[in-house]
Write an enzyme that holds these catalytic residues in place. Structure first.
Site, short mmCIF file in Angstrom:
data_model
loop_
_atom_site.label_atom_id
_atom_site.label_comp_id
_atom_site.label_asym_id
_atom_site.label_seq_id
_atom_site.Cartn_x
_atom_site.Cartn_y
_atom_site.Cartn_z
CD GLU A 205 28.52 28.13 44.70
OE1 GLU A 205 29.18 27.02 43.81
OE2 GLU A 205 27.23 28.11 43.43
CG HIS B 280 18.71 24.68 47.13
ND1 HIS B 280 19.05 23.31 46.71
CD2 HIS B 280 18.19 24.95 45.97
CE1 HIS B 280 19.73 23.18 45.84
NE2 HIS B 280 19.25 23.86 45.19
#
Lengths: 370, 328
Positions: free
Chosen positions: B62, B131
């Site tokens: 990322e 998450h």
């Protein structure tokens, strides 16, 4: 044969002009013309002098923290010399010499360290990115710039600089992985100057060379004497040719040494031996070129004296330009926040209150619609 | 006029595809966005239409692709970066918070970062605590970025189109729970300007302000409260930065009561900021202090029933409204 060799390689190291004046003619002849050599030497002399002046400016309270470049001039200079003018030069904060060679007005560097963002407003024609202090972030930017160049079918490449300490950052590994896997023409140039502030190189990398880290990404790599301008130029030619022809990244480890403190906020005497500093002082990249030019009979003491005088004048002019600029206007910190200033920020600008929206209801459009 | 309906996810794709057809500088990159059509199928079919040069599968990295997008934006491209989940953007904090929103400022106005960072935000449905991040609380604190958070399919298209054309970095927050939501979405060019909240339901007794998925819970609560004789005005903020305070203030001056519903944790959140601003702007108009409904101050629970109770829901919103109106 149950065990075979899956992969084997070696790391090449390039040295052309060593600290004893030994010159490898086979590799070195024709690499840098005599005229260019004089010009490059003059760049280094200016950079070194400005370092000295900047240090004094900081000590006398006229500038903020400043990182000296002393001892590392040859790496970025050799790179800038080989790169095309429209290739991206994506530096961190110890590459003044290369930036000056590219054409960056030296007062921009002083302005930056004096705390003026206008120091990073750089003529787009120079293809230079702002000074990057966070350690490693610029490697990803360089990869993105080179990727964009590829996307736009341009032949421009990017060359990014970072230190040995930055090779411990995730950004380093992510940028290397990207560039290698997506075929992006970036030259990764590690200035291995042995120290990340007070942390010695072996804490960052326990392998014998930093260069071999690139192998793990399937990237071509080479090590050179980073204090040897000829070796840097040689490696940069190999690297840029590879990047342009193959569209692939290339890694260079330039082994060098930070002769000064990390920054003016540091005192390197607290963590490293004077013997080590003395050893590397003898390997000074500037002295080496000067002696070489003398042996070629293209330089002498009188030229040296003239240069010293010129550099003295030039640095005072640079300081004058940096200090002569008008202080930024109070409104300036709002103007570069967004492409267009949003209404709430405009209210902050107009009232100087961070929660100004509510403090004066009359500022709110149509407050009495009820 | 067409009453064509689309799923929220298809509305997002339509915005990206239309902008990519119109502007070659726009491209999409992220994990699994190409061959796999995106983890949530938002980019379905885009690889086929635009090819691997413009729909790019990245390594699981990322910080890498967010940082690379900044470089590409500095050279004039307009990247759309998909985070499979905004939860995963935490490892890219340096590029998205420390570089992109500051680049224009730190380059003295030279380098803008016209990047859209987009992906799923908020609790998905038993995805567990790591998450399920609602990043609006943390990230909206940073100046230099814009933040859009659509609650309906038409806004998904309209706000994303605006985001892609915007010259600043835009954080675009999608809810996984809304991706299958259908709604009328205009064909062709559809732009929803930033900084314009929308009154989703008119009412007289109380103003309920929210953004993103909880807007639906607010509407649900308003429906239930109608039966009790309480008339709620529900405002969908649509963008958090810039924030349309004017629309909220107009409403509060009419209703004299306000409940802010925000799925972030309460401390230092958009909800607390909006409440503070309303208190300043409407101090003399309020019959009670502004009430806030947030997620509970704990990591997002994994258990289904606990997760439902943890999030702002219609019951908790209705309770806040009654409390704001002194209804026992």
């Amino acid at each position: 044969m149950p065990i075979t060799t899956a992969f084997q390689t070696e790391i090449q190291r390039v040295s052309i002009l060593d600290e004893h004046g030994q010159f490898d003619a086979e590799l070195g002849d024709g690499l840098i013309s005599n005229d260019d050599l004089v010009r490059l030497y003059e760049d280094m002399a200016l950079c070194r002098k400005l370092d000295e002046v900047a240090f004094k400016l900081q000590r006398s309270g006229r500038m903020g923290t400043y990182p000296q470049n002393m001892g590392q001039e040859a790496t970025s200079l050799g790179a800038a010399y080989v790169l095309n003018q429209d290739d991206w030069l994506v530096t961190c904060y110890r590459e003044n010499c290369g930036l000056f060679h590219r054409g960056l007005p030296p007062e921009k560097i002083l302005l930056h360290w004096m705390g003026d963002e206008r120091g990073n407003h750089i003529d787009p024609e120079l293809c230079v990115t702002p000074i990057a202090v966070p350690i490693g972030t610029q490697m990803l930017h360089a990869t993105g710039l080179a990727w964009a160049s590829k996307y736009r079918n341009e032949s421009r490449i990017a060359c990014t600089f970072f230190g040995d300490g930055a090779t411990s950052e995730g950004d380093f590994h992510e940028a290397m992985n990207f560039a290698a896997n997506l075929d992006i023409p970036v030259v990764f140039f590690c200035q291995n100057n042995h120290w990340a502030i007070s942390v010695p190189g072996h804490i960052q990398c326990s392998a014998p060379t930093v260069a071999q880290r690139a192998l793990a990404y399937g990237m071509d790599t080479i090590q050179c004497d980073g204090n040897d301008l000829f070796a840097v130029v040689h490696c940069m030619k190999t690297a840029t040719e590879h990047a342009r022809k193959e569209g692939r990244p290339f890694f260079i480890e330039g082994v060098t040494y930070r002769l000064g403190d990390h920054t003016t906020a540091d005192d390197a005497r607290r963590y490293r031996d004077q013997d080590e500093v003395d050893l590397w002082t003898e390997r000074d990249p500037i002295v080496r070129i000067r002696e070489h030019m003398k042996s070629l009979k293209i330089w002498d003491d009188s030229k040296e004296a003239q240069l010293a005088e010129r550099v003295e004048e030039e640095t005072s002019a640079i300081v004058q330009r940096a200090e002569g600029i008008e202080a930024p206007n109070d409104d300036d910190f709002f103007t570069s926040m967004y492409a267009d200033l949003p209404a709430d920020l405009r209210r902050q600008m107009d009232t100087r209150r961070t929660s100004s929206i509510g403090e004066d209801p009359s500022q709110i459009e149509n407050p009495q619609t009820a | 006029m067409s009453e064509r309906t689309l799923e929220f996810r298809d509305a997002l794709r339509e915005a990206m595809s239309q902008e990519m057809r119109a502007n070659k500088r726009v491209f999409l990159l992220g994990e699994e966005v190409a061959e796999y059509d995106g983890a949530y199928k938002v980019s379905r079919g885009m690889l086929e239409e635009f090819g691997p040069q413009r729909i790019i599968d990245t390594p699981i990295s990322e910080s890498g692709f967010a940082g690379m997008a900044i470089g590409a934006a500095m050279m004039g491209l307009r990247p759309i970066v998909e985070f499979m989940s905004w939860s995963f953007s935490l490892v890219a904090a340096d590029p998205i918070l420390n570089n992109a929103p500051k680049m224009l400022y730190m380059s003295g106005g030279q380098f803008g970062c016209p990047i859209v960072f987009r992906g799923n935000d908020g609790a998905g449905g038993q995805l567990g605590s790591t998450h399920s991040w609602c990043v609006e609380g943390m990230y909206s604190n940073v100046p230099g970025l814009k933040m859009a958070i659509p609650a309906f399919a038409d806004d998904a298209k309209g706000l994303l189109t605006t985001a892609i054309r915007d010259d600043d970095p835009v954080f675009f927050l999608e809810s996984e729970r809304l991706l299958a939501l259908k709604g009328h979405v205009p064909e062709g060019e559809h732009l929803v300007p930033f900084g314009q909240a929308l009154v989703r339901r008119s009412g007289d007794d109380v103003t309920i302000v929210s953004f993103g998925r909880p807007v639906h819970f607010c509407l649900e609560a308003a429906e239930a409260l109608e039966a009790e004789g309480i008339s709620c005005e529900v405002i969908d903020g649509r963008t958090i930065r810039p924030l349309d305070l004017d629309t909220i203030v107009r409403s509060v001056k009419k209703t004299n009561a306000c409940v802010v519903v925000d799925q972030s944790w309460s401390f230092g959140s958009p909800g607390s900021e909006i409440a503070a601003q309303i208190h300043q702007a409407c101090f003399d108009d309020l019959d009670n202090h502004v009430m806030r409904v947030h997620s509970a101050d704990v990591p997002t629970p994994y258990a289904w029933n606990l997760e439902q109770e943890y999030l702002p829901n219609a019951r908790r919103i209705a309770e806040a409204v009654r409390s704001a109106l002194y209804v026992a």
